[in-house]
Design an enzyme around this catalytic site. Structure first.
Site, short mmCIF file in Angstrom:
data_model
loop_
_atom_site.label_atom_id
_atom_site.label_comp_id
_atom_site.label_asym_id
_atom_site.label_seq_id
_atom_site.Cartn_x
_atom_site.Cartn_y
_atom_site.Cartn_z
N HIS A 1 -12.85 1.92 7.05
CA HIS A 1 -12.02 0.83 6.53
C HIS A 1 -11.71 -0.17 7.65
O HIS A 1 -11.95 0.12 8.82
CB HIS A 1 -10.72 1.37 5.91
CG HIS A 1 -9.80 2.04 6.88
ND1 HIS A 1 -9.66 3.40 6.98
CD2 HIS A 1 -8.96 1.52 7.81
CE1 HIS A 1 -8.79 3.70 7.91
NE2 HIS A 1 -8.34 2.58 8.44
P1 TYD Z 1 -6.84 8.08 5.25
O1 TYD Z 1 -6.56 6.60 5.11
O2 TYD Z 1 -7.85 8.71 4.36
O3 TYD Z 1 -7.26 8.37 6.78
P2 TYD Z 1 -8.55 7.80 7.56
O4 TYD Z 1 -9.00 6.56 6.84
O5 TYD Z 1 -8.02 7.48 8.92
O6 TYD Z 1 -9.58 8.87 7.58
O7 TYD Z 1 -5.44 8.83 5.14
C1 TYD Z 1 -5.33 10.17 4.73
C2 TYD Z 1 -4.08 10.33 3.88
O8 TYD Z 1 -2.90 10.10 4.64
C3 TYD Z 1 -4.05 9.37 2.71
O9 TYD Z 1 -3.55 10.09 1.60
C4 TYD Z 1 -3.02 8.33 3.11
C5 TYD Z 1 -2.10 9.10 4.03
N1 TYD Z 1 -1.49 8.29 5.09
C6 TYD Z 1 -0.13 8.08 5.08
O10 TYD Z 1 0.61 8.54 4.17
N2 TYD Z 1 0.44 7.36 6.09
C7 TYD Z 1 -0.29 6.84 7.09
O11 TYD Z 1 0.27 6.19 8.00
C8 TYD Z 1 -1.72 7.06 7.09
C9 TYD Z 1 -2.59 6.48 8.17
C10 TYD Z 1 -2.27 7.78 6.06
#
Ligand code: TYD
Length: 138
Positions: A49
């Site tokens: 992303h």
């Molecule tokens: P995700 O966006 O999939 O992580 P990445 O893209 O870095 O691999 O995030 C995983 C989960 O955590 C998703 O359900 C959203 C949640 N999340 C939060 O609640 N707060 C945050 O600050 C972040 C970064 C993720």
């Protein structure tokens, strides 16, 4: 593409090492949120992303992982394995993380609270938005 690394001063003595992260001293924004990834399973790739507004500093506080940064024109692979090195990721930068070591703890400092509407999760949308932003800046 210019990659911005922050060299973080280590306060070390015979007891060990300490690094402090502080707005304006070594972090170029007000820290609103901190999160960290750990226990990342073998072969996992995360991220995929970009953000419209969010700025982040990423630090491998333990272990190592690899980042792919893509500004829509160029892709750069960066190996993070140093707790005294921060990687600054500005907005409109596509990122993917992979090759996490078993012990990797990847800490992220962010200048905004979590906001799903700030995410660009589709790579083609990202490329379209980059072109729009470039046109606006011309
Ligand atoms: P995700 O966006 O999939 O992580 P990445 O893209 O870095 O691999 O995030 C995983 C989960 O955590 C998703 O359900 C959203 C949640 N999340 C939060 O609640 N707060 C945050 O600050 C972040 C970064 C993720």
């Amino acid at each position: 593409m210019q990659i911005k690394f922050l060299q973080l001063q280590t306060h070390g003595d015979e007891r060990g090492s300490l690094i402090s992260l502080e707005h304006e001293k070594n972090i170029p924004f007000e820290i609103k949120r901190v999160y960290y990834m750990f226990n990342t399973k073998e072969g996992v790739r995360r991220g995929f992303h970009a953000h419209q507004q969010l700025k982040q500093v990423v630090i491998a506080v333990r272990g190592s992982c690899r980042f792919l940064l893509d500004d829509g024109k160029e892709k750069i692979s960066i190996f993070l394995d140093n707790p005294a090195q921060g990687l600054l990721i500005e907005s409109f930068m596509w990122r993917e993380m992979h090759d996490f070591s078993d012990d990797c703890v990847l800490m992220v400092l962010a200048d905004r609270l979590y906001d799903e509407s700030d995410y660009i999760r589709d790579y083609n949308d990202f490329l379209k938005l980059i072109k729009m932003v470039d046109k606006q800046n011309d």
